[in-house]
Design a protein around this motif. Structure first.
Motif, PDB file in Angstrom:
ATOM      1  N   MET A   1      24.957  46.001  32.835  1.00 55.32           N
ATOM      2  CA  MET A   1      26.305  46.417  32.434  1.00 55.32           C
ATOM      3  C   MET A   1      27.147  45.191  32.073  1.00 55.32           C
ATOM      4  N   LYS A   2      27.857  45.271  30.949  1.00 52.73           N
ATOM      5  CA  LYS A   2      28.687  44.158  30.521  1.00 52.73           C
ATOM      6  C   LYS A   2      29.933  44.056  31.405  1.00 52.73           C
ATOM      7  N   THR A   3      30.331  42.827  31.658  1.00 58.86           N
ATOM      8  CA  THR A   3      31.502  42.566  32.492  1.00 58.86           C
ATOM      9  C   THR A   3      32.412  41.570  31.778  1.00 58.86           C
ATOM     10  N   TYR A   4      33.714  41.814  31.878  1.00 59.80           N
ATOM     11  CA  TYR A   4      34.700  40.977  31.199  1.00 59.80           C
ATOM     12  C   TYR A   4      35.700  40.450  32.224  1.00 59.80           C
ATOM     13  N   VAL A   5      36.125  39.208  32.027  1.00 59.63           N
ATOM     14  CA  VAL A   5      37.192  38.691  32.870  1.00 59.63           C
ATOM     15  C   VAL A   5      38.507  38.909  32.125  1.00 59.63           C
ATOM     16  N   ALA A   6      39.470  39.512  32.802  1.00 64.61           N
ATOM     17  CA  ALA A   6      40.793  39.773  32.231  1.00 64.61           C
ATOM     18  C   ALA A   6      41.820  38.937  32.983  1.00 64.61           C
ATOM     19  N   ILE A   7      42.643  38.205  32.234  1.00 66.74           N
ATOM     20  CA  ILE A   7      43.584  37.264  32.832  1.00 66.74           C
ATOM     21  C   ILE A   7      44.973  37.494  32.245  1.00 66.74           C
ATOM     22  N   ASP A   8      45.952  37.702  33.113  1.00 65.94           N
ATOM     23  CA  ASP A   8      47.326  37.998  32.704  1.00 65.94           C
ATOM     24  C   ASP A   8      48.228  36.853  33.170  1.00 65.94           C
ATOM     25  N   ILE A   9      48.683  36.039  32.208  1.00 64.45           N
ATOM     26  CA  ILE A   9      49.460  34.840  32.524  1.00 64.45           C
ATOM     27  C   ILE A   9      50.949  35.142  32.418  1.00 64.45           C
ATOM     28  N   GLY A  10      51.623  35.156  33.539  1.00 66.83           N
ATOM     29  CA  GLY A  10      53.067  35.362  33.567  1.00 66.83           C
ATOM     30  C   GLY A  10      53.772  34.087  33.976  1.00 66.83           C
ATOM     31  N   GLY A  11      55.085  34.096  33.931  1.00 63.76           N
ATOM     32  CA  GLY A  11      55.836  32.904  34.292  1.00 63.76           C
ATOM     33  C   GLY A  11      55.746  32.544  35.763  1.00 63.76           C
ATOM     34  N   VAL A  50      37.442  31.289  35.007  1.00 66.91           N
ATOM     35  CA  VAL A  50      36.225  31.657  34.283  1.00 66.91           C
ATOM     36  C   VAL A  50      35.001  30.993  34.910  1.00 66.91           C
ATOM     37  N   SER A  51      35.088  29.690  35.167  1.00 69.16           N
ATOM     38  CA  SER A  51      33.943  28.983  35.731  1.00 69.16           C
ATOM     39  C   SER A  51      33.603  29.485  37.129  1.00 69.16           C
ATOM     40  N   GLY A  52      34.635  29.911  37.875  1.00 68.49           N
ATOM     41  CA  GLY A  52      34.391  30.460  39.201  1.00 68.49           C
ATOM     42  C   GLY A  52      33.583  31.745  39.139  1.00 68.49           C
ATOM     43  N   TYR A  53      33.927  32.624  38.191  1.00 68.63           N
ATOM     44  CA  TYR A  53      33.193  33.874  38.034  1.00 68.63           C
ATOM     45  C   TYR A  53      31.768  33.640  37.538  1.00 68.63           C
ATOM     46  N   LEU A  54      31.612  32.651  36.670  1.00 68.32           N
ATOM     47  CA  LEU A  54      30.293  32.410  36.079  1.00 68.32           C
ATOM     48  C   LEU A  54      29.250  31.961  37.104  1.00 68.32           C
ATOM     49  N   GLY A  61      32.981  38.452  27.893  1.00 63.27           N
ATOM     50  CA  GLY A  61      34.206  38.143  27.180  1.00 63.27           C
ATOM     51  C   GLY A  61      35.302  37.634  28.090  1.00 63.27           C
ATOM     52  N   ILE A  62      36.207  36.846  27.508  1.00 63.86           N
ATOM     53  CA  ILE A  62      37.385  36.343  28.202  1.00 63.86           C
ATOM     54  C   ILE A  62      38.593  36.986  27.538  1.00 63.86           C
TER      55      ILE A  62
END
Length: 297
Positions: A1-11, A50-54, A61-62
């Motif tokens: 199963m494909k897995t994606y890292v999702a990152i939400d950058i707020g202030g 990303v490197s932590g998940y890898l 995908g990122i």
């Protein structure tokens, strides 16, 4: 199963997690943005995620949602306020793809929030939708057939700068404006007030807080009406922390909006409140990634 890292950058914080190919959020976490350290430091934090998940997961995908003005085709920030120094010019797509060899896409955070709502939230199925996030300022997003309308230079729906008779939309109808008005009405320091306290005081019958919210609603409805006359959306979706007070705000905004719209438009314009809340950025980033990758193939 494909897995994606999702990152939400707020202030203030960076929310991140894993989403699988079935559109399920598998896990999520949060860390401080430390925006004062600037763009390069944020890029380094994202690379660290990303490197932590890898180390344990194969990523397909990122997917990034970010504050600031974003060029989604180049995958970079082209404008950001002083809250994040040296953020403009940060090339997330280029740098992360070069470092990890994994496809990366990035979109503005308000656009991501709107995309999340039309794909799987309160605007699902709408052919034309407007999403507004009411907070420190007011951000906007116009969505047509579940795709963000970016305009000619990726600056469409910057509605916070709309000129109303008494000033800019976000200077009159944002949470910041509400808190400032209520604090001044009480003769208090603005630091003594926030949205949560205002609505607690409304429950106690505080007339100055009621007056402040009614003032905000008045200007909010005026701004929304102007947007409706241009975009003619099926639904206007309201998000941001203060919109958690839907029970109080929805009837007030609906009544005020009806007063500012001609009946033929008012009758066909639905007002909705965002469903995704804290996960909107991550889901929107993921949906944007899939759309961008499909368009590039």
């Amino acid at each position: 199963m494909k897995t994606y890292v999702a990152i939400d950058i707020g202030g203030t914080s960076i929310k991140y997690g894993l989403i699988d190919e079935n559109d399920q959020l598998v896990e999520s976490h949060e860390m401080p943005t430390e925006a004062h350290k600037g763009g390069p430091a944020i890029l380094e934090k994202v690379a660290g995620i990303v490197s932590g998940y890898l180390k344990t997961v194969s990523l397909s995908g990122i997917c990034i949602s970010s504050a600031g003005m974003v060029d989604p085709d180049k995958g970079e920030i082209f404008y950001a306020g002083p809250q994040i120094p040296n953020y403009a010019g940060t090339q997330f797509k280029h740098d992360l793809e070069a470092q990890f060899g994994i496809p990366c896409e990035i979109e503005n955070d308000v656009n991501c929030a709107g995309l999340a709502e039309v794909v799987s939230g309160s605007g699902q199925g709408a052919s034309v939708a407007v999403c507004l996030t009411v907070g420190t300022g007011i951000g906007g997003c116009l969505l047509i057939d579940s795709h963000v309308f970016h305009g000619s230079s990726n600056a469409a729906c910057e509605v916070g700068y709309l000129h109303l008779q008494d000033g800019a939309f976000q200077d009159l109808a944002s949470t910041t404006a509400l808190v400032r008005y209520v604090a001044e009405a009480h003769g208090d320091d603005v630091k003594d007030w926030n949205g949560r306290r205002i609505f607690q005081e409304i429950q106690k019958g505080n007339p100055l807080c009621v007056q402040g919210v009614d003032r905000m609603v008045h200007y909010l409805a005026k701004g929304i009406a102007n947007i409706c006359y241009v975009a003619n959306p099926e639904v206007v979706i309201l998000g941001g922390g203060i919109m958690g007070q839907e029970a109080i705000l929805k009837p007030k905004i609906e009544a005020a909006l009806k007063a500012h719209l001609v009946p033929s438009i008012a009758e066909k314009t639905k007002l909705a409140f965002a469903q995704h809340q804290n996960t909107a950025g991550m889901f929107g980033a993921y949906y944007h990634f899939k759309q961008q990758q499909a368009s590039r193939s």
